[in-house]
Design a protein around this motif. Structure first.
Motif, PDB file in Angstrom:
ATOM      1  N   ALA A  11       0.825  -1.212   0.000  1.00 57.24           N
ATOM      2  CA  ALA A  11       0.000   0.000   0.000  1.00 57.24           C
ATOM      3  C   ALA A  11       0.860   1.262   0.000  1.00 57.24           C
ATOM      4  O   ALA A  11       0.532   2.242  -0.683  1.00 57.24           O
ATOM      5  N   ARG A  12       1.974   1.245   0.731  1.00 57.83           N
ATOM      6  CA  ARG A  12       2.866   2.417   0.756  1.00 57.83           C
ATOM      7  C   ARG A  12       3.490   2.662  -0.614  1.00 57.83           C
ATOM      8  O   ARG A  12       3.592   3.805  -1.068  1.00 57.83           O
ATOM      9  N   VAL A  13       3.913   1.598  -1.293  1.00 55.58           N
ATOM     10  CA  VAL A  13       4.522   1.743  -2.615  1.00 55.58           C
ATOM     11  C   VAL A  13       3.468   2.201  -3.625  1.00 55.58           C
ATOM     12  O   VAL A  13       3.724   3.079  -4.444  1.00 55.58           O
ATOM     13  N   LEU A  14       2.275   1.630  -3.559  1.00 50.30           N
ATOM     14  CA  LEU A  14       1.176   2.045  -4.433  1.00 50.30           C
ATOM     15  C   LEU A  14       0.870   3.531  -4.242  1.00 50.30           C
ATOM     16  O   LEU A  14       0.752   4.287  -5.218  1.00 50.30           O
ATOM     17  N   ALA A  15       0.762   3.969  -2.998  1.00 51.95           N
ATOM     18  CA  ALA A  15       0.479   5.382  -2.713  1.00 51.95           C
ATOM     19  C   ALA A  15       1.585   6.290  -3.244  1.00 51.95           C
ATOM     20  O   ALA A  15       1.306   7.358  -3.806  1.00 51.95           O
ATOM     21  N   LEU A  16       2.833   5.872  -3.097  1.00 51.17           N
ATOM     22  CA  LEU A  16       3.957   6.677  -3.587  1.00 51.17           C
ATOM     23  C   LEU A  16       3.868   6.864  -5.103  1.00 51.17           C
ATOM     24  O   LEU A  16       3.965   7.993  -5.600  1.00 51.17           O
ATOM     25  N   ALA A  27       0.116   8.189 -17.897  1.00 51.70           N
ATOM     26  CA  ALA A  27       0.555   7.335 -16.789  1.00 51.70           C
ATOM     27  C   ALA A  27      -0.656   6.753 -16.075  1.00 51.70           C
ATOM     28  O   ALA A  27      -1.678   7.414 -15.914  1.00 51.70           O
ATOM     29  N   GLU A  28      -0.521   5.512 -15.663  1.00 51.88           N
ATOM     30  CA  GLU A  28      -1.590   4.829 -14.944  1.00 51.88           C
ATOM     31  C   GLU A  28      -0.931   3.918 -13.905  1.00 51.88           C
ATOM     32  O   GLU A  28       0.045   3.229 -14.204  1.00 51.88           O
ATOM     33  N   VAL A  29      -1.449   3.929 -12.685  1.00 52.72           N
ATOM     34  CA  VAL A  29      -0.914   3.100 -11.609  1.00 52.72           C
ATOM     35  C   VAL A  29      -2.047   2.223 -11.089  1.00 52.72           C
ATOM     36  O   VAL A  29      -3.069   2.723 -10.644  1.00 52.72           O
ATOM     37  N   LEU A  30      -1.852   0.918 -11.198  1.00 45.63           N
ATOM     38  CA  LEU A  30      -2.864  -0.051 -10.779  1.00 45.63           C
ATOM     39  C   LEU A  30      -2.344  -0.872  -9.615  1.00 45.63           C
ATOM     40  O   LEU A  30      -1.175  -1.251  -9.600  1.00 45.63           O
ATOM     41  N   GLY A  31      -3.215  -1.184  -8.678  1.00 46.88           N
ATOM     42  CA  GLY A  31      -2.850  -2.044  -7.558  1.00 46.88           C
ATOM     43  C   GLY A  31      -2.769  -3.495  -8.000  1.00 46.88           C
ATOM     44  O   GLY A  31      -2.747  -3.809  -9.194  1.00 46.88           O
ATOM     45  N   ASN A  32      -2.734  -4.387  -7.047  1.00 47.29           N
ATOM     46  CA  ASN A  32      -2.538  -5.812  -7.266  1.00 47.29           C
ATOM     47  C   ASN A  32      -3.407  -6.338  -8.406  1.00 47.29           C
ATOM     48  O   ASN A  32      -4.605  -6.120  -8.436  1.00 47.29           O
ATOM     49  N   ARG A  33      -2.769  -7.029  -9.358  1.00 49.27           N
ATOM     50  CA  ARG A  33      -3.457  -7.573 -10.532  1.00 49.27           C
ATOM     51  C   ARG A  33      -2.980  -8.990 -10.823  1.00 49.27           C
ATOM     52  O   ARG A  33      -1.794  -9.271 -10.775  1.00 49.27           O
ATOM     53  N   VAL A  34      -3.932  -9.857 -11.149  1.00 53.48           N
ATOM     54  CA  VAL A  34      -3.621 -11.194 -11.647  1.00 53.48           C
ATOM     55  C   VAL A  34      -3.638 -11.096 -13.159  1.00 53.48           C
ATOM     56  O   VAL A  34      -4.603 -10.593 -13.751  1.00 53.48           O
ATOM     57  N   MET A  35      -2.569 -11.540 -13.791  1.00 51.74           N
ATOM     58  CA  MET A  35      -2.426 -11.373 -15.239  1.00 51.74           C
ATOM     59  C   MET A  35      -2.533 -12.713 -15.957  1.00 51.74           C
ATOM     60  O   MET A  35      -1.990 -13.709 -15.485  1.00 51.74           O
ATOM     61  N   PRO A  36      -3.201 -12.725 -17.117  1.00 54.11           N
ATOM     62  CA  PRO A  36      -3.282 -13.963 -17.895  1.00 54.11           C
ATOM     63  C   PRO A  36      -1.988 -14.203 -18.674  1.00 54.11           C
ATOM     64  O   PRO A  36      -1.275 -13.271 -19.018  1.00 54.11           O
ATOM     65  N   ASP A  37      -1.712 -15.454 -18.917  1.00 54.89           N
ATOM     66  CA  ASP A  37      -0.592 -15.839 -19.755  1.00 54.89           C
ATOM     67  C   ASP A  37      -1.158 -16.102 -21.145  1.00 54.89           C
ATOM     68  O   ASP A  37      -1.908 -17.061 -21.331  1.00 54.89           O
ATOM     69  N   PRO A  38      -0.832 -15.270 -22.133  1.00 53.50           N
ATOM     70  CA  PRO A  38      -1.396 -15.470 -23.462  1.00 53.50           C
ATOM     71  C   PRO A  38      -0.942 -16.776 -24.115  1.00 53.50           C
ATOM     72  O   PRO A  38      -1.534 -17.209 -25.090  1.00 53.50           O
ATOM     73  N   ARG A  39       0.074 -17.427 -23.559  1.00 54.61           N
ATOM     74  CA  ARG A  39       0.575 -18.684 -24.125  1.00 54.61           C
ATOM     75  C   ARG A  39      -0.042 -19.920 -23.471  1.00 54.61           C
ATOM     76  O   ARG A  39       0.267 -21.028 -23.850  1.00 54.61           O
ATOM     77  N   ILE A  45      -1.152 -16.394 -14.735  1.00 56.78           N
ATOM     78  CA  ILE A  45       0.227 -16.809 -14.466  1.00 56.78           C
ATOM     79  C   ILE A  45       0.720 -16.253 -13.140  1.00 56.78           C
ATOM     80  O   ILE A  45       1.860 -16.422 -12.795  1.00 56.78           O
ATOM     81  N   GLY A  46      -0.107 -15.553 -12.432  1.00 59.97           N
ATOM     82  CA  GLY A  46       0.324 -14.994 -11.162  1.00 59.97           C
ATOM     83  C   GLY A  46      -0.071 -13.546 -11.054  1.00 59.97           C
ATOM     84  O   GLY A  46      -0.801 -13.020 -11.886  1.00 59.97           O
ATOM     85  N   ASP A  47       0.397 -12.933 -10.013  1.00 59.46           N
ATOM     86  CA  ASP A  47      -0.003 -11.553  -9.781  1.00 59.46           C
ATOM     87  C   ASP A  47       1.206 -10.647  -9.639  1.00 59.46           C
ATOM     88  O   ASP A  47       2.316 -11.098  -9.405  1.00 59.46           O
ATOM     89  N   PHE A  48       0.932  -9.364  -9.806  1.00 60.21           N
ATOM     90  CA  PHE A  48       1.926  -8.324  -9.562  1.00 60.21           C
ATOM     91  C   PHE A  48       1.368  -7.429  -8.470  1.00 60.21           C
ATOM     92  O   PHE A  48       0.165  -7.163  -8.436  1.00 60.21           O
ATOM     93  N   ASP A  49       2.214  -6.939  -7.608  1.00 62.26           N
ATOM     94  CA  ASP A  49       1.764  -6.074  -6.529  1.00 62.26           C
ATOM     95  C   ASP A  49       1.267  -4.732  -7.067  1.00 62.26           C
ATOM     96  O   ASP A  49       0.303  -4.178  -6.549  1.00 62.26           O
ATOM     97  N   LEU A  50       1.923  -4.224  -8.099  1.00 56.68           N
ATOM     98  CA  LEU A  50       1.514  -2.987  -8.775  1.00 56.68           C
ATOM     99  C   LEU A  50       1.866  -3.122 -10.238  1.00 56.68           C
ATOM    100  O   LEU A  50       2.827  -3.814 -10.588  1.00 56.68           O
ATOM    101  N   ILE A  51       1.136  -2.404 -11.053  1.00 57.17           N
ATOM    102  CA  ILE A  51       1.493  -2.258 -12.458  1.00 57.17           C
ATOM    103  C   ILE A  51       1.453  -0.766 -12.752  1.00 57.17           C
ATOM    104  O   ILE A  51       0.464  -0.092 -12.483  1.00 57.17           O
ATOM    105  N   VAL A  52       2.569  -0.265 -13.263  1.00 57.88           N
ATOM    106  CA  VAL A  52       2.669   1.142 -13.630  1.00 57.88           C
ATOM    107  C   VAL A  52       2.835   1.190 -15.138  1.00 57.88           C
ATOM    108  O   VAL A  52       3.745   0.580 -15.690  1.00 57.88           O
TER     109      VAL A  52
END
Length: 167
Positions: A11-16, A27-39, A45-52
């Motif tokens: 949350a601190r990194v997302l807020a920053l 620019a766009e900042v998104l919180g935790n996301r589960v991403m599909p594997d196109p292959r 395939i898992g999640d990322f804590d943030l996506i910028v």
């Protein structure tokens, strides 16, 4: 539900990032996301804590409390970022340790195939310092091939298109 110390660190990194990039066009900042594997037919395939996202480039951010966990995670995190976003993806690990507790050199020593990979490692203290105190500095550091942001209300020090053409 009670938040863990890992949740609070994310949350601190997302807020920053949201605070620094709030007025940057493209620019766009998104919180935790589960991403599909196109292959894969199986889905995520898992999640990322943030996506910028900045224009056509993507920074996948992973927050680790313990910097010693980063070398183990670096290869798979880079793989899943590139599967989800292609060659435009970069990965940033932010940890709760001190500056220098983990580095790109340590990751490359652990896994030589990651030498020269689009990876970044910063402590939270380093990321929140004035070295990264502006949107321009964040973009120049983590999206080095991207042109700097145009001036937006409340930002200073960037050239507009006419100034760039004149140089």
């Amino acid at each position: 539900a009670a938040l863990t110390s890992g949740d609070l660190a994310e949350a601190r990194v997302l807020a920053l990032f949201r605070r620094r990039l709030a007025r940057v066009p493209g620019a766009e900042v998104l919180g935790n996301r589960v991403m599909p594997d196109p292959r894969s037919e199986r889905g995520s395939i898992g999640d990322f804590d943030l996506i910028v996202r900045y224009r056509h480039r993507v920074l996948c951010v992973e927050v680790k409390r313990d910097p010693s966990h980063i070398p183990d995670a670096a290869g798979w995190t880079l793989t899943k970022a590139q599967r989800a976003f292609g060659g435009a993806a970069r990965v940033l690990f932010v940890h709760e340790g001190a500056k220098g507790d983990c580095s790109i050199e340590q990751i490359a020593a652990y896994d030589p195939e990651l030498s020269g990979a689009p990876l970044h490692v910063r402590s939270f203290g380093e990321l929140s310092s004035r070295d990264f105190g502006s949107a321009r500095r964040l973009i120049e550091s983590f999206f080095p091939a991207a042109p700097p942001p145009r001036s937006a209300p409340g930002t200073a020090g960037t050239r507009d298109a006419a100034g760039a053409a004149a140089s």
